[in-house]
Design a protein around this motif. Structure first.
Motif, mmCIF file in Angstrom:
data_model
loop_
_atom_site.group_PDB
_atom_site.id
_atom_site.type_symbol
_atom_site.label_atom_id
_atom_site.label_comp_id
_atom_site.label_asym_id
_atom_site.label_seq_id
_atom_site.Cartn_x
_atom_site.Cartn_y
_atom_site.Cartn_z
ATOM 1 N N ALA A 39 -15.599 -3.038 1.304
ATOM 2 C CA ALA A 39 -14.164 -2.267 0.569
ATOM 3 C C ALA A 39 -13.769 -1.459 1.920
ATOM 4 O O ALA A 39 -14.337 -1.091 2.927
ATOM 5 N N PRO A 40 -12.736 -1.729 1.579
ATOM 6 C CA PRO A 40 -11.361 -0.692 2.807
ATOM 7 C C PRO A 40 -11.513 0.837 2.603
ATOM 8 O O PRO A 40 -11.239 1.226 1.781
ATOM 9 N N ASP A 41 -11.726 1.359 3.664
ATOM 10 C CA ASP A 41 -11.554 3.023 3.530
ATOM 11 C C ASP A 41 -10.009 3.246 3.349
ATOM 12 O O ASP A 41 -9.452 3.645 4.189
ATOM 13 N N TRP A 42 -9.469 3.530 2.193
ATOM 14 C CA TRP A 42 -8.230 4.348 1.941
ATOM 15 C C TRP A 42 -7.980 5.291 2.038
ATOM 16 O O TRP A 42 -9.315 6.535 1.674
ATOM 17 N N THR A 43 -7.265 6.317 2.070
ATOM 18 C CA THR A 43 -7.106 7.612 1.843
ATOM 19 C C THR A 43 -6.547 7.590 0.249
ATOM 20 O O THR A 43 -5.711 6.420 -0.287
ATOM 21 N N LYS B 101 -4.011 8.487 -1.223
ATOM 22 C CA LYS B 101 -2.196 8.213 -0.685
ATOM 23 C C LYS B 101 -1.851 6.266 -1.059
ATOM 24 O O LYS B 101 -1.286 6.200 -1.780
ATOM 25 N N GLU B 102 -2.717 5.822 -0.042
ATOM 26 C CA GLU B 102 -2.976 4.574 0.217
ATOM 27 C C GLU B 102 -2.941 3.921 -1.757
ATOM 28 O O GLU B 102 -2.781 2.375 -1.443
ATOM 29 N N LYS B 103 -4.174 4.346 -1.708
ATOM 30 C CA LYS B 103 -4.806 3.924 -3.427
ATOM 31 C C LYS B 103 -4.041 4.001 -4.216
ATOM 32 O O LYS B 103 -3.758 3.284 -5.088
ATOM 33 N N PHE B 104 -3.170 5.225 -4.133
ATOM 34 C CA PHE B 104 -1.743 5.426 -5.384
ATOM 35 C C PHE B 104 -1.228 4.183 -4.549
ATOM 36 O O PHE B 104 -0.458 3.960 -6.021
ATOM 37 N N TRP B 105 -0.714 3.964 -3.680
ATOM 38 C CA TRP B 105 0.806 2.627 -3.495
ATOM 39 C C TRP B 105 -0.227 1.311 -4.176
ATOM 40 O O TRP B 105 1.012 0.561 -4.351
ATOM 41 N N ALA B 106 -1.100 1.309 -3.508
ATOM 42 C CA ALA B 106 -2.173 0.212 -3.793
ATOM 43 C C ALA B 106 -2.395 0.092 -5.528
ATOM 44 O O ALA B 106 -1.755 -1.169 -6.006
ATOM 45 N N VAL B 107 -2.167 1.291 -6.288
ATOM 46 C CA VAL B 107 -2.789 1.085 -7.493
ATOM 47 C C VAL B 107 -0.781 0.394 -8.363
ATOM 48 O O VAL B 107 -0.791 -0.293 -9.651
ATOM 49 N N LEU B 108 -0.271 1.263 -7.742
ATOM 50 C CA LEU B 108 0.963 1.165 -8.217
ATOM 51 C C LEU B 108 1.169 -0.694 -7.604
ATOM 52 O O LEU B 108 2.220 -0.790 -8.601
ATOM 53 N N GLY B 109 1.706 -0.630 -7.116
ATOM 54 C CA GLY B 109 2.380 -2.078 -6.861
ATOM 55 C C GLY B 109 1.481 -3.079 -7.351
ATOM 56 O O GLY B 109 1.906 -3.888 -8.097
ATOM 57 N N ALA B 110 0.422 -3.500 -7.615
ATOM 58 C CA ALA B 110 -0.658 -3.737 -8.974
ATOM 59 C C ALA B 110 -0.390 -3.438 -10.431
ATOM 60 O O ALA B 110 0.174 -5.034 -11.089
#
Length: 91
Positions: free
Chosen positions: A49-53, A55-64
């Motif tokens: 699992a990557p170590d995301w902040t 904010k990065e998690k939010f943008w990854a979920v938004l992109g998905a």
């Protein structure tokens, strides 16, 4: 029939099988209780699992979600075109 050529080993290794022993067929394999389990090597870092902040998690979920909604819209547009063609055909 054609005679097959003799097999010649070129010495390349596809998968290292040196640490694998024979598998028991009648009884399941049991580890010795005194031996500690071997620690796995870090040979597959992409599976960790990557170590995301946050904010990065939010943008990854938004992109998905954006990709999912785009695919759903394409299917709905195709269904609308199909239904429109069928209604015009049977009118």
């Amino acid at each position: 029939m054609r005679k097959h050529d003799e097999f010649e080993d070129d010495g390349r290794t596809i998968a290292d099988m040196s640490g694998i022993g024979p598998a028991p067929t009648l009884r399941p394999h049991r580890r010795k209780s005194g031996a500690p389990p071997a620690e796995p090597a870090n040979d597959r870092p992409w599976e960790q699992a990557p170590d995301w902040t946050p904010k990065e998690k939010f943008w990854a979920v938004l992109g998905a979600m954006k990709a999912t909604l785009l695919i759903a819209c394409v299917y709905l547009a195709g269904l609308a075109v199909l239904l429109g063609a069928l209604f015009l055909l049977w009118k």
